[in-house]
Design an enzyme around this catalytic site. Structure first.
Site, PDB file in Angstrom:
ATOM      1  N   CYS A 105      -2.559  -7.057   5.975  1.00 11.18           N
ATOM      2  CA  CYS A 105      -1.827  -8.202   5.403  1.00 11.18           C
ATOM      3  C   CYS A 105      -0.933  -8.923   6.401  1.00 11.18           C
ATOM      4  CB  CYS A 105      -1.006  -7.737   4.215  1.00 11.18           C
ATOM      5  SG  CYS A 105      -2.020  -6.995   2.946  1.00 11.18           S
ATOM      6  N   GLU A 143       0.858  -1.175   0.000  1.00  8.19           N
ATOM      7  CA  GLU A 143       0.000   0.000   0.000  1.00  8.19           C
ATOM      8  C   GLU A 143       0.897   1.230   0.000  1.00  8.19           C
ATOM      9  OE1 GLU A 143      -3.151  -0.122   2.895  1.00  8.19           O
ATOM     10  OE2 GLU A 143      -3.612  -2.194   2.363  1.00  8.19           O
TER      11      GLU A 143
HETATM   12  C1  UGA Z   1       2.810  -6.006   2.870  1.00 10.04           C
HETATM   13  C2  UGA Z   1       4.036  -6.482   2.078  1.00 10.04           C
HETATM   14  O1  UGA Z   1       5.133  -5.584   2.292  1.00 10.04           O
HETATM   15  C3  UGA Z   1       3.722  -6.566   0.580  1.00 10.04           C
HETATM   16  O2  UGA Z   1       4.841  -7.072  -0.128  1.00 10.04           O
HETATM   17  C4  UGA Z   1       2.520  -7.484   0.398  1.00 10.04           C
HETATM   18  O3  UGA Z   1       2.144  -7.586  -0.960  1.00 10.04           O
HETATM   19  C5  UGA Z   1       1.351  -6.939   1.185  1.00 10.04           C
HETATM   20  O4  UGA Z   1       1.693  -6.844   2.579  1.00 10.04           O
HETATM   21  C6  UGA Z   1       0.187  -7.876   1.015  1.00 10.04           C
HETATM   22  O5  UGA Z   1       0.253  -8.998   1.541  1.00 10.04           O
HETATM   23  O6  UGA Z   1      -0.745  -7.552   0.293  1.00 10.04           O
HETATM   24  P1  UGA Z   1       1.719  -3.575   3.305  1.00 10.04           P
HETATM   25  O7  UGA Z   1       0.697  -4.266   4.133  1.00 10.04           O
HETATM   26  O8  UGA Z   1       1.297  -2.532   2.339  1.00 10.04           O
HETATM   27  O9  UGA Z   1       2.537  -4.661   2.433  1.00 10.04           O
HETATM   28  O10 UGA Z   1       2.720  -2.901   4.330  1.00 10.04           O
HETATM   29  P2  UGA Z   1       4.288  -2.902   4.612  1.00 10.04           P
HETATM   30  O11 UGA Z   1       4.951  -1.856   3.845  1.00 10.04           O
HETATM   31  O12 UGA Z   1       4.827  -4.289   4.519  1.00 10.04           O
HETATM   32  O13 UGA Z   1       4.275  -2.451   6.135  1.00 10.04           O
HETATM   33  C7  UGA Z   1       3.599  -3.268   7.117  1.00 10.04           C
HETATM   34  C8  UGA Z   1       3.736  -2.680   8.495  1.00 10.04           C
HETATM   35  O14 UGA Z   1       5.066  -2.822   8.951  1.00 10.04           O
HETATM   36  C9  UGA Z   1       3.403  -1.193   8.617  1.00 10.04           C
HETATM   37  O15 UGA Z   1       2.579  -1.027   9.755  1.00 10.04           O
HETATM   38  C10 UGA Z   1       4.747  -0.529   8.800  1.00 10.04           C
HETATM   39  O16 UGA Z   1       4.678   0.639   9.559  1.00 10.04           O
HETATM   40  C11 UGA Z   1       5.521  -1.617   9.539  1.00 10.04           C
HETATM   41  N1  UGA Z   1       6.983  -1.533   9.395  1.00 10.04           N
HETATM   42  C12 UGA Z   1       7.554  -1.667   8.167  1.00 10.04           C
HETATM   43  C13 UGA Z   1       7.784  -1.355  10.509  1.00 10.04           C
HETATM   44  O17 UGA Z   1       7.289  -1.242  11.646  1.00 10.04           O
HETATM   45  N2  UGA Z   1       9.146  -1.291  10.355  1.00 10.04           N
HETATM   46  C14 UGA Z   1       9.740  -1.415   9.150  1.00 10.04           C
HETATM   47  O18 UGA Z   1      10.974  -1.357   9.084  1.00 10.04           O
HETATM   48  C15 UGA Z   1       8.922  -1.609   8.032  1.00 10.04           C
END
Ligand code: UGA
Length: 446
Positions: A271, A163
């Protein structure tokens, strides 16, 4: 003749996929069972906030001035069956109520509704995130109910879009994974993805179960990375070390890598959390639950972060929230999205509210969704308004807008100059210069 493509389900995944397929030059028909969603899309409006998606959509939706007209929408499965050579199934698979397993009912009803209309050769392509073993089962169902019989094939093509970057990730994927049982399906998907493959996207061909597992294991790995660094943050807190420096230093090792090592209040969204849990549930059914017991730990490290943020806030206001005003900057689970599903920020805000704190939330795009989910919290129209009279400010979603705030301006309206950075994303020196006590997670000394 160019392939005709349909996309079933027009949420994040489906709306983006449909617009991207039109951008790649195909005639596309998108379907949703919700007529109001279809009406919006026909007007070129996107039902959620996703940078660049509305522009992409408007470039192709039929009836919009100056568009290519290649993208249309319908609620009719009959029309979809008659139109498409390739049908992408993009419906969601949320967590079941009161269970870890994922709810397959939307996928199942999409297949059941589509199958009787498959009267000519077609490829059905599942993109939804499903428990391993689903594709094989759904292929049997298609074979039993599609009038075209063996001329209808199934492939599984998991989606990795993030997202906030959905358009970019769909048009320029870092890999394309297809689970197939035959060469015809592979050839058709190579044709669909000619442009990204020509740009260099690796095209990985597997069987069904491997393709299904690629998705769940990728998300589990990402969650593991985040919880790893958050576990290190807990140790850093106790040892007087700095987790941000630690992440930087271990990240220089290419085998570890810098990405997804941002410590803070942890992961949320529609997700990662539910995929972990569904994966554990499925492993249990397969008799290999031991292989994934570590994911339970990943999940609990993650959930612990939210509680820890609440404790830090309680300490900051002197040990109890009663009569205290708490400003919360951020409601969405990540920046550049209006998605508040399982948002760590809102969870923290909700916990503080339940403990008697007077919470005021501000988010650049997530206000409407946050209000719907947590109507009892206070909401403000700007960061400045939220901070007005606050005894402590919590930075819980790392929007650019918050990094650009002027701490000196906020200092004038806050009751106490205390800021807790739940995302390790603000410039500590800048805030301190304006008289704030700045505290981040996992960095007691920073
Ligand atoms: C995630 C995956 O990254 C995608 O590759 C996948 O396609 C998607 O789920 C899905 O299954 O559809 P998304 O849910 O958009 O994507 O979010 P992310 O960017 O992965 O972040 C997830 C959470 O982790 C967020 O709350 C973010 O703040 C947190 N996060 C991310 C951290 O706390 N630390 C980090 O270093 C990175």
């Amino acid at each position: 003749m160019a392939l005709k493509i349909t996309v079933i389900g027009t949420g994040y995944l489906g709306a983006t996929h449909a617009a991207a397929m039109a951008e790649l030059g195909y005639e596309v028909l998108g379907l949703d069972v919700l007529p109001e969603k279809i009406e919006m899309l026909r007007r070129g409006e996107v039902p959620m906030y996703e940078p660049g998606l509305e522009e992409l959509l408007r470039r192709h939706v039929a009836g919009i001035e100056g568009s290519t007209g290649r993208l249309r929408f319908t609620t009719s499965y009959e029309e979809v069956g008659a139109f498409g050579d390739v049908h992408f199934v993009c419906v969601n698979t949320p967590q079941k109520h009161g269970e870890y397993a994922c709810d397959m009912s939307y996928v199942e009803s999409a297949f059941d509704a589509l199958a009787p209309h498959l009267t000519r050769p077609a490829l059905v392509v599942g993109k939804s995130t499903v428990p391993v073993g689903s594709a094989a089962r759904l292929a049997e169902r298609l074979a039993a109910h599609a009038p075209a019989g063996a001329d209808v094939e199934l492939a599984w093509n998991p989606e990795f879009l993030r997202e906030g970057f959905a358009v970019q990730d769909t048009l320029h994927p870092d890999r394309i994974v297809v689970g197939v049982t035959g060469e015809r399906a592979e050839a058709l998907l190579r044709e669909v993805y000619t442009t990204p493959v020509a740009e260099g996207a690796p095209f990985v061909v597997t069987d069904y179960p491997t393709a299904e597992l690629v998705k769940t294991s990728a998300n589990s790995f990402l969650a593991t990375k985040i919880s790893f660094i958050n576990a290190m943050a807990e140790v850093c807190e106790a040892a007087g070390a700095d987790v941000a420096k630690l992440a930087e230093a271990i990240g220089y090792d290419e085998r570890i890598g810098k990405k997804f090592l941002r410590a803070g209040i942890g992961f949320g969204g529609g997700c990662l959390p539910k995929d972990l849990r569904a994966f554990m549930a499925r492993a249990g059914e397969l008799g290999v639950d031991q292989a994934l017991t570590f994911l339970r730990e990943i999940d609990s490290i993650n959930m612990r972060r939210r509680g820890h943020m609440v404790e830090m806030a309680r300490d900051a206001v002197g040990g109890g929230f009663l009569g205290k005003r708490v400003a919360v900057l951020g409601a969405t689970f990540k920046p550049d999205s209006d998605d508040v599903r399982d948002s760590p920020a809102l969870n923290v805000a909700g916990q503080i509210h339940l403990q008697g704190g007077q919470v005021t939330v501000y988010d650049p795009k997530g206000m409407a969704n946050a209000r719907r989910l947590f109507p009892t919290l206070g909401y403000a129209d700007s960061a400045l308004d939220a901070v007005h009279g606050a005894d402590v400010v919590l930075h819980l979603t790392e929007w650019r807008e918050f990094r650009d705030l002027d701490p000196a301006k906020l200092a004038e309206v806050a009751s106490e100059r205390r800021i807790l950075d739940g995302r390790n994303a603000l410039d500590a020196a800048l805030w301190r210069k304006a008289g704030w006590t700045y505290r981040a997670m996992g960095r007691p000394s920073a």
